[in-house]
Write a protein that holds these residues in place. Sequence first.
Motif, PDB file in Angstrom:
ATOM      1  N   ALA A   1       0.795  -1.227   0.000  1.00 25.48           N
ATOM      2  CA  ALA A   1       0.000   0.000   0.000  1.00 25.48           C
ATOM      3  C   ALA A   1       0.834   1.286   0.000  1.00 25.48           C
ATOM      4  CB  ALA A   1      -0.977  -0.009   1.177  1.00 25.48           C
ATOM      5  N   PRO A   2       1.847   1.437   0.872  1.00 27.48           N
ATOM      6  CA  PRO A   2       2.640   2.670   0.833  1.00 27.48           C
ATOM      7  C   PRO A   2       3.347   2.889  -0.504  1.00 27.48           C
ATOM      8  CG  PRO A   2       2.982   1.516   2.904  1.00 27.48           C
ATOM      9  CD  PRO A   2       2.230   0.586   2.021  1.00 27.48           C
ATOM     10  N   THR A   3       3.828   1.794  -1.112  1.00 29.63           N
ATOM     11  CA  THR A   3       4.492   1.924  -2.411  1.00 29.63           C
ATOM     12  C   THR A   3       3.498   2.343  -3.480  1.00 29.63           C
ATOM     13  OG1 THR A   3       6.058   0.192  -1.789  1.00 29.63           O
ATOM     14  CG2 THR A   3       5.919   0.744  -4.121  1.00 29.63           C
ATOM     15  N   LEU A   4       2.291   1.763  -3.455  1.00 28.27           N
ATOM     16  CA  LEU A   4       1.283   2.158  -4.432  1.00 28.27           C
ATOM     17  C   LEU A   4       0.936   3.632  -4.284  1.00 28.27           C
ATOM     18  CD1 LEU A   4      -0.914   0.860  -6.556  1.00 28.27           C
ATOM     19  CD2 LEU A   4      -2.441   1.610  -4.744  1.00 28.27           C
ATOM     20  N   LEU A   5       0.799   4.090  -3.046  1.00 32.49           N
ATOM     21  CA  LEU A   5       0.478   5.503  -2.825  1.00 32.49           C
ATOM     22  C   LEU A   5       1.578   6.401  -3.374  1.00 32.49           C
ATOM     23  CD1 LEU A   5      -1.384   7.644  -1.655  1.00 32.49           C
ATOM     24  CD2 LEU A   5      -0.287   7.299   0.574  1.00 32.49           C
ATOM     25  N   GLU A   6       2.836   6.017  -3.161  1.00 30.32           N
ATOM     26  CA  GLU A   6       3.948   6.775  -3.730  1.00 30.32           C
ATOM     27  C   GLU A   6       3.879   6.786  -5.256  1.00 30.32           C
ATOM     28  OE1 GLU A   6       7.662   5.358  -2.356  1.00 30.32           O
ATOM     29  OE2 GLU A   6       7.270   5.767  -0.237  1.00 30.32           O
ATOM     30  N   ASP A   7       3.607   5.612  -5.846  1.00 34.01           N
ATOM     31  CA  ASP A   7       3.516   5.531  -7.304  1.00 34.01           C
ATOM     32  C   ASP A   7       2.392   6.400  -7.840  1.00 34.01           C
ATOM     33  OD1 ASP A   7       5.627   3.771  -7.331  1.00 34.01           O
ATOM     34  OD2 ASP A   7       4.397   1.962  -7.606  1.00 34.01           O
ATOM     35  N   VAL A   8       1.247   6.386  -7.158  1.00 27.51           N
ATOM     36  CA  VAL A   8       0.106   7.197  -7.603  1.00 27.51           C
ATOM     37  C   VAL A   8       0.445   8.685  -7.539  1.00 27.51           C
ATOM     38  CG1 VAL A   8      -2.220   7.946  -6.942  1.00 27.51           C
ATOM     39  CG2 VAL A   8      -1.684   5.505  -7.108  1.00 27.51           C
ATOM     40  N   ARG A   9       1.052   9.103  -6.457  1.00 28.91           N
ATOM     41  CA  ARG A   9       1.400  10.524  -6.328  1.00 28.91           C
ATOM     42  C   ARG A   9       2.429  10.948  -7.364  1.00 28.91           C
ATOM     43  NH1 ARG A   9       1.671  10.717   0.344  1.00 28.91           N
ATOM     44  NH2 ARG A   9      -0.565  11.130   0.668  1.00 28.91           N
TER      45      ARG A   9
ATOM     46  N   LYS B   1     -11.113  -3.318  10.563  1.00 28.46           N
ATOM     47  CA  LYS B   1     -10.583  -2.387  11.553  1.00 28.46           C
ATOM     48  C   LYS B   1      -9.281  -2.907  12.150  1.00 28.46           C
ATOM     49  CE  LYS B   1     -12.027   0.232  15.648  1.00 28.46           C
ATOM     50  NZ  LYS B   1     -13.158   0.473  16.603  1.00 28.46           N
ATOM     51  N   LEU B   2      -9.233  -4.196  12.432  1.00 31.73           N
ATOM     52  CA  LEU B   2      -8.004  -4.795  12.955  1.00 31.73           C
ATOM     53  C   LEU B   2      -6.902  -4.777  11.907  1.00 31.73           C
ATOM     54  CD1 LEU B   2      -6.490  -6.362  15.162  1.00 31.73           C
ATOM     55  CD2 LEU B   2      -7.443  -8.471  14.181  1.00 31.73           C
ATOM     56  N   MET B   3      -7.250  -5.093  10.682  1.00 34.27           N
ATOM     57  CA  MET B   3      -6.268  -5.077   9.593  1.00 34.27           C
ATOM     58  C   MET B   3      -5.687  -3.691   9.396  1.00 34.27           C
ATOM     59  SD  MET B   3      -6.960  -5.993   5.590  1.00 34.27           S
ATOM     60  CE  MET B   3      -5.708  -5.694   4.337  1.00 34.27           C
ATOM     61  N   ASN B   4      -6.476  -2.658   9.676  1.00 38.08           N
ATOM     62  CA  ASN B   4      -6.072  -1.282   9.407  1.00 38.08           C
ATOM     63  C   ASN B   4      -5.458  -0.583  10.623  1.00 38.08           C
ATOM     64  OD1 ASN B   4      -6.008   0.822   7.408  1.00 38.08           O
ATOM     65  ND2 ASN B   4      -7.567   1.892   8.592  1.00 38.08           N
ATOM     66  N   ARG B   5      -5.100  -1.336  11.635  1.00 38.20           N
ATOM     67  CA  ARG B   5      -4.569  -0.707  12.845  1.00 38.20           C
ATOM     68  C   ARG B   5      -3.260   0.032  12.543  1.00 38.20           C
ATOM     69  NH1 ARG B   5      -3.431  -6.032  12.830  1.00 38.20           N
ATOM     70  NH2 ARG B   5      -1.341  -6.739  13.443  1.00 38.20           N
TER      71      ARG B   5
ATOM     72  N   GLY C   1       3.293   3.998  10.859  1.00 36.22           N
ATOM     73  CA  GLY C   1       3.189   2.919   9.884  1.00 36.22           C
ATOM     74  C   GLY C   1       1.861   2.214  10.028  1.00 36.22           C
ATOM     75  N   GLY C   2       1.751   1.069   9.374  1.00 32.84           N
ATOM     76  CA  GLY C   2       0.493   0.344   9.424  1.00 32.84           C
ATOM     77  C   GLY C   2      -0.598   1.045   8.644  1.00 32.84           C
ATOM     78  N   ALA C   3      -1.839   0.848   9.063  1.00 32.85           N
ATOM     79  CA  ALA C   3      -3.020   1.442   8.425  1.00 32.85           C
ATOM     80  C   ALA C   3      -2.989   1.280   6.908  1.00 32.85           C
ATOM     81  CB  ALA C   3      -3.134   2.919   8.803  1.00 32.85           C
TER      82      ALA C   3
ATOM     83  N   LEU D   1      -5.149   0.023   4.800  1.00 37.27           N
ATOM     84  CA  LEU D   1      -6.380   0.393   4.096  1.00 37.27           C
ATOM     85  C   LEU D   1      -6.500   1.900   3.934  1.00 37.27           C
ATOM     86  CD1 LEU D   1      -8.926  -2.113   5.689  1.00 37.27           C
ATOM     87  CD2 LEU D   1      -7.841  -2.239   3.438  1.00 37.27           C
ATOM     88  N   ASP D   2      -5.980   2.661   4.901  1.00 35.54           N
ATOM     89  CA  ASP D   2      -5.952   4.114   4.744  1.00 35.54           C
ATOM     90  C   ASP D   2      -5.101   4.524   3.552  1.00 35.54           C
ATOM     91  OD1 ASP D   2      -7.607   4.446   6.896  1.00 35.54           O
ATOM     92  OD2 ASP D   2      -6.012   5.009   8.305  1.00 35.54           O
ATOM     93  N   ARG D   3      -3.959   3.827   3.383  1.00 32.74           N
ATOM     94  CA  ARG D   3      -3.070   4.146   2.260  1.00 32.74           C
ATOM     95  C   ARG D   3      -3.729   3.787   0.932  1.00 32.74           C
ATOM     96  NH1 ARG D   3      -1.444   5.277   6.479  1.00 32.74           N
ATOM     97  NH2 ARG D   3      -2.770   7.027   5.838  1.00 32.74           N
ATOM     98  N   TRP D   4      -4.405   2.619   0.887  1.00 33.73           N
ATOM     99  CA  TRP D   4      -5.114   2.261  -0.339  1.00 33.73           C
ATOM    100  C   TRP D   4      -6.183   3.304  -0.664  1.00 33.73           C
ATOM    101  CZ3 TRP D   4      -2.833  -1.263  -3.096  1.00 33.73           C
ATOM    102  CH2 TRP D   4      -2.236  -2.380  -2.534  1.00 33.73           C
ATOM    103  N   TRP D   5      -6.906   3.712   0.381  1.00 33.84           N
ATOM    104  CA  TRP D   5      -7.978   4.690   0.176  1.00 33.84           C
ATOM    105  C   TRP D   5      -7.420   6.034  -0.275  1.00 33.84           C
ATOM    106  CZ3 TRP D   5     -12.945   4.754  -0.655  1.00 33.84           C
ATOM    107  CH2 TRP D   5     -13.666   5.932  -0.478  1.00 33.84           C
ATOM    108  N   ASP D   6      -6.318   6.468   0.292  1.00 36.00           N
ATOM    109  CA  ASP D   6      -5.694   7.728  -0.122  1.00 36.00           C
ATOM    110  C   ASP D   6      -5.312   7.685  -1.600  1.00 36.00           C
ATOM    111  OD1 ASP D   6      -5.976   8.669   2.448  1.00 36.00           O
ATOM    112  OD2 ASP D   6      -3.884   8.302   3.030  1.00 36.00           O
ATOM    113  N   ALA D   7      -4.795   6.530  -2.040  1.00 34.76           N
ATOM    114  CA  ALA D   7      -4.437   6.395  -3.455  1.00 34.76           C
ATOM    115  C   ALA D   7      -5.677   6.479  -4.341  1.00 34.76           C
ATOM    116  CB  ALA D   7      -3.713   5.064  -3.682  1.00 34.76           C
ATOM    117  N   GLU D   8      -6.755   5.804  -3.932  1.00 35.00           N
ATOM    118  CA  GLU D   8      -8.003   5.870  -4.689  1.00 35.00           C
ATOM    119  C   GLU D   8      -8.522   7.308  -4.783  1.00 35.00           C
ATOM    120  OE1 GLU D   8     -11.195   3.377  -3.634  1.00 35.00           O
ATOM    121  OE2 GLU D   8     -10.024   1.521  -3.520  1.00 35.00           O
ATOM    122  N   GLU D   9      -8.536   7.978  -3.645  1.00 31.47           N
ATOM    123  CA  GLU D   9      -9.060   9.334  -3.612  1.00 31.47           C
ATOM    124  C   GLU D   9      -8.247  10.293  -4.486  1.00 31.47           C
ATOM    125  OE1 GLU D   9     -12.007  10.600  -0.856  1.00 31.47           O
ATOM    126  OE2 GLU D   9     -12.128   9.318  -2.615  1.00 31.47           O
TER     127      GLU D   9
END
Length: 386
Positions: A167-175, A209-213, A229-231, A233-241
């Motif tokens: 997820a963090p790498t995808l968010l970096e790639d999207v940005r 919720k547990l997965m996204n801690r 770190g962690g979260a 699903l938040d990173r996936w969602w940020d990339a989508e948004e």
Amino acid sequence: MMAQQRCAVAPRNSSAGTALSSRRSAASADVRSSLLRSSSFSKSKNKNKNRANHHSHINTVRAVVDPEKDVIFVLGCRERVAQCCVDQLSDNERSAGCQVRAPLPSSAYQGVKNPNDIRAKELLYPDRPMIEKLSALDAVECLDETGKDYAAALGAATGVILASEYAPTLLEDVRAFLANVAAGKLPKLKRVVVLSHIGVERRDVEPWKLMNRKLVLGTGVIGGVAKPGGAPLDRWWDAEEAIRAAATASDDVAWTYTIVRVGDLRGNGPTSVTYGDAMLALVDNAFDVRMQDIEIEEGDCFEGYTKRQSVAAVMNRMLTTPSFRVLNKAFSVVSTGPVDRERRRGWDVAKGKSPPPISDKTVDEELQPKEEEETAPQGVPAPVPT
């Protein structure tokens, strides 16, 4: 694995992510150049060997890609979903012949010391087998993201697949991708397909919720600086948004997107020969054989796993389909099974001989509108004898 009765559809308004750039060392430029030359050797020798045959089939199927004009960039090729995308793009009759570019960070071309022999003087190149295998595919070229060839090729891109599994790498790639779009470096861009994860719209409830801690990283490193770190699903969602905001920023935006949400990824890709964990490889091979079917729904649905080969097939079909139903939407994909014994017969799990990817026809059928189950009206209660 059962679909949810209702799937939430992602909203279309939010702010785009900011650009992320990185400075990479050029100390190993000579090594990178030699690797680039060696990785493209087998490809350049046979790059047109199948193109004539492919073109004879391309005209008979419906697709929005043109092998004479379109250039497709696949980001995230150090991981297996993107590798599967490249492999299938090169082979599928709807995209065969298109120029496919697999940009990689400069570190993929740099050698590392042998961790098992501290006295060894020769460097190891862990990404070299993958680079050579992808480069040997028809019309596929691996590019160093810091090289001049990458910058020149970017201007010809008409389609982009962002398929990093982390997820963090995808968010970096999207940005970074959106920064290039904002800078006018992709003037021919028409379609974007982005990998995401199911649960992004349900991350306030269990088990998501547990997965996204949230976690704090670096606390156990002497002299290290703690960072959040962690979260995931938040990173996936940020990339989508970020993608949604950029695609709907104005009426002048010429490209459309599709988001493919998947479960936890399983199964091996075309370069699994370089996959080091033998036991986990056997488990993934078995998953490839047993879970051959898929289920697709719009929105955020399902729980379960998704096969990498199937993810790649769906993402590629989202790129090549002429259907308007997939434009600027998000879909959830999970693998289903196990299939019956007859369909499992003939595949060798121990040797990684797995079934071929799902067909475009299968994806198209899953994308068709589902008929809602009609509930029979309740009859009049039977009279109670008195």
